[in-house]
Structure formats: C-alpha cells, structure tokens
Scaffold this active site. Structure first.
Site, short mmCIF file in Angstrom:
data_model
loop_
_atom_site.label_atom_id
_atom_site.label_comp_id
_atom_site.label_asym_id
_atom_site.label_seq_id
_atom_site.Cartn_x
_atom_site.Cartn_y
_atom_site.Cartn_z
N GLY A 135 6.24 -1.36 -4.43
CA GLY A 135 7.22 -1.87 -3.55
C GLY A 135 6.45 -3.19 -3.25
N ASN A 164 1.16 -3.21 4.15
CA ASN A 164 1.91 -3.09 5.28
C ASN A 164 1.26 -2.98 6.46
OD1 ASN A 164 3.75 -3.34 3.19
ND2 ASN A 164 4.58 -1.33 3.41
N HIS A 177 -4.17 -5.63 5.25
CA HIS A 177 -3.52 -6.72 6.25
C HIS A 177 -3.19 -6.44 7.67
CE1 HIS A 177 -1.72 -8.59 2.24
NE2 HIS A 177 -2.97 -8.71 2.37
#
Ligand code: BJW
Ligand code: ZN
Length: 247
Positions: free
Chosen positions: A185, A100, A117
């Site tokens: 998730g 995230n 990322h």
C-alpha cells in the site's frame, strides 16, 4: 493470487519485515495521498506538510491535522491491518515498518510498529520538545500551547525533516535482515522509506509488493500481488497457518 514460491519463502523464513503506506488504511476509509481522490489532489503539501508552512499558518495546519485526527479516531482497522498483526506470531522475527501516522496498526494488535513518519495522535512543543498525548484544538484555542508558552505541533515528519534516527536505523537493519520483505500500500515515491524494499532485495530477501496497481518501485520486486491489501493478505496468512499446522 500468490505464488507457491512466496508460500515456500514464508515457510522457510525466520525473519519477515513489512513496510506499509497509506493504501493499507484505504479500506478503513482513510484517504491516501497520491491516488486520484488522494489528499494531495485537494490540498497542497507545500502549504501543509513542511515546517515553514506551519510557521506561516499554524492555524490552517492544525485545522487540517485535527480533521485527520478525527477521521483516524473514528475509523476501524481493516482485514489488511489484522492480517499483518497476525504475522507477528508466525515468525521468529517480525518487524512492521509503517509510514502511516493513523495508529491503525497498533489498534489492530501490532505490538511495536516502527513509525517512520510519526503518529498523528501525539504532539510536541517546538520550543522545549515536551510531548503531549492529548491536545485541544477549538474555536477559542486554534493553536495548542505548551506549559512553556511554545507552540505545539503534530508529531509527524514533514518534507525536508529528518526521520526519527532510531526508527530509520531499526527499519534499515530489519530490511537487511529479512528473508521475506513485503511492501504494502505504498507508492514508493517518498524517501528514505522507498529505499527499504531495494535494500531488502540487495541483501537477499524475497520481496513482494501488494498494491492494486504497479508503482515506481515494482521493478525491484520478486512478486507483485495486484489487489487491495485487505483482500490479498488474509488468504496468504490462512494458507501459511494451515501449512505450519500440518508441517
Ligand atoms: C492500496 C489500496 C488498497 C490504494 N490496498 N494499496 C531522495 C530522492 C528524492 C527526494 C528525496 C530523497 N531523500 C529525501 C528526499 C526528499 C523527500 C522526498 O522523498 N520527496 C519525494 C516526494 C521526491 N523526503 C523527505 O523530505 C523526508 N525527509 C528526509 O529525507 O530527511 C533528510 C533530508 C532532509 C532535507 C533534505 C534532504 C534529505 C521526509 C518525508 C516525510 C513525508 N511526510 C508525509 C506526510 C506525513 C504526515 C502526514 O501524514 O500528514 O508522509 S508525505 C506522505 O507521503 C506521508 C506518507 O507517509 C508518504 C508516503 O505516501 P504513501 O504512504 O506511499 O501513500 P501514497 O498515496 O503515495 O500511495 C498509496 C498507495 O496505496 C498507492 O500506490 C495506491 O495504489 C495504493 N493503494 N488503495 C493496498 N486498498
Ligand atoms: Zn514547551
């Protein structure tokens, strides 16, 4: 509901690693990518999430990232983020690896997340690589410019780009070293992040997935906990704290 095997593995664990994806932030109000109401259903990754797209239409790409920056800044971490932050103090070694870019793990109290990322709150110049914590995007200034005159871009990893070397190396080492590894998730669709649970399993970790549905990497798990992370994780942490206190 979690198993006794998971609690036993956590009680015996020296080293725990957690990989998170967009689903962890869903309960905060940040959209995921690949769910039916996800970002990729409305926006095209090929127009927004690669370097060629940025060079073709930097205004459009900045408009999209600025919008997402505003959302990330306006929402709050949820019980899933806080449960993960609490894990840090329960084990000798703890590593949080996140895909995230929304900064919510840090805001929940995780001290040193590995950001595979990047992070949407940061930007850098494509010419001289100077980093910026704050950039202004407005009607007058649609593309932020560096002191050197170069275009500034968000510090995120687009398709076809290498992940930060240090981040992927540290994440891989943590997966190899983990006694328990959580995949929380994430759809497990994007590589190399999606390889980490398999690496952990190969190196002997007890691997657990937390997700409302099955994913393309569920088959690699020892245990799949079906449900939202903000509901599934807090009772596990509470039970673990209770057992550690009475041990
Ligand atoms: C809940 C929930 C709740 C809902 N609680 N859960 C090997 C094989 C095949 C392809 C490749 C490969 N190696 C490399 C590639 C190419 C590519 C890739 O993986 N492509 C695949 C899509 C096929 N990878 C790359 O290009 C990477 N770079 C690279 O490998 O460099 C070396 C190289 C270069 C050139 C050629 C070859 C190699 C870079 C990947 C960068 C990804 N970037 C993005 C955008 C970041 C910036 C931004 O945010 O804008 O990262 S794409 C997007 O996907 C974002 C995410 O981090 C990433 C992962 O998504 P995530 O987090 O899993 O979200 P979703 O939506 O997919 O899933 C959410 C899940 O949550 C769902 O399962 C829900 O059920 C669940 N959920 N509510 C818990 N409450
Ligand atoms: Zn510059």
């Amino acid at each position: 509901m979690y198993s006794e095997a998971l609690i036993t593995a956590l009680m015996n664990a020296d080293s725990v690693a957690v990989l998170t994806g967009a689903g962890v932030s869903a309960e905060s109000g940040v959209k995921t990518f690949r769910d039916p109401d996800g970002l990729w259903m409305k926006f095209k990754p090929e127009e927004l999430a690669n370097f060629d797209a940025f060079m073709r239409n930097p205004e459009l790409v900045w408009e999209w990232y600025n919008h997402r920056k505003e959302i990330a800044a306006s929402v709050k971490p949820n019980p899933g983020h806080y449960a993960i932050a609490e894990m840090e103090s329960l084990f000798k070694e703890f590593t949080l690896i996140t895909q995230n870019v929304d900064d919510l793990h840090r805001r929940a109290g995780t001290s040193n997340p590995i950001e595979l990322h990047g992070n949407i709150t940061r930007s850098f110049c494509i010419d001289c690589n100077k980093f910026y914590d704050k950039v202004e995007v407005s009607e007058q200034q649609k593309i932020p410019k560096c002191d050197c005159g170069g275009m500034i871009r968000p510090d995120v990893v687009w398709f076809g780009e290498m992940l930060p070397m240090n981040a992927i190396q540290t994440a891989t080492a943590a997966a190899q070293d983990a006694d328990v590894f959580f995949s929380i998730g994430t759809s497990g669709e994007v590589y190399p992040a999606a390889q980490l649970p398999g690496i952990a399993r190969q190196y002997g970790a007890y691997v657990v997935e937390v997700n409302p549905g099955k994913t393309s990497i569920s088959f690699q798990m020892n245990e799949c906990l079906l449900g939202p992370s903000g509901v599934v994780l807090p009772p596990i942490i509470e039970e673990l704290k209770r057992r550690k206190l009475s041990a």
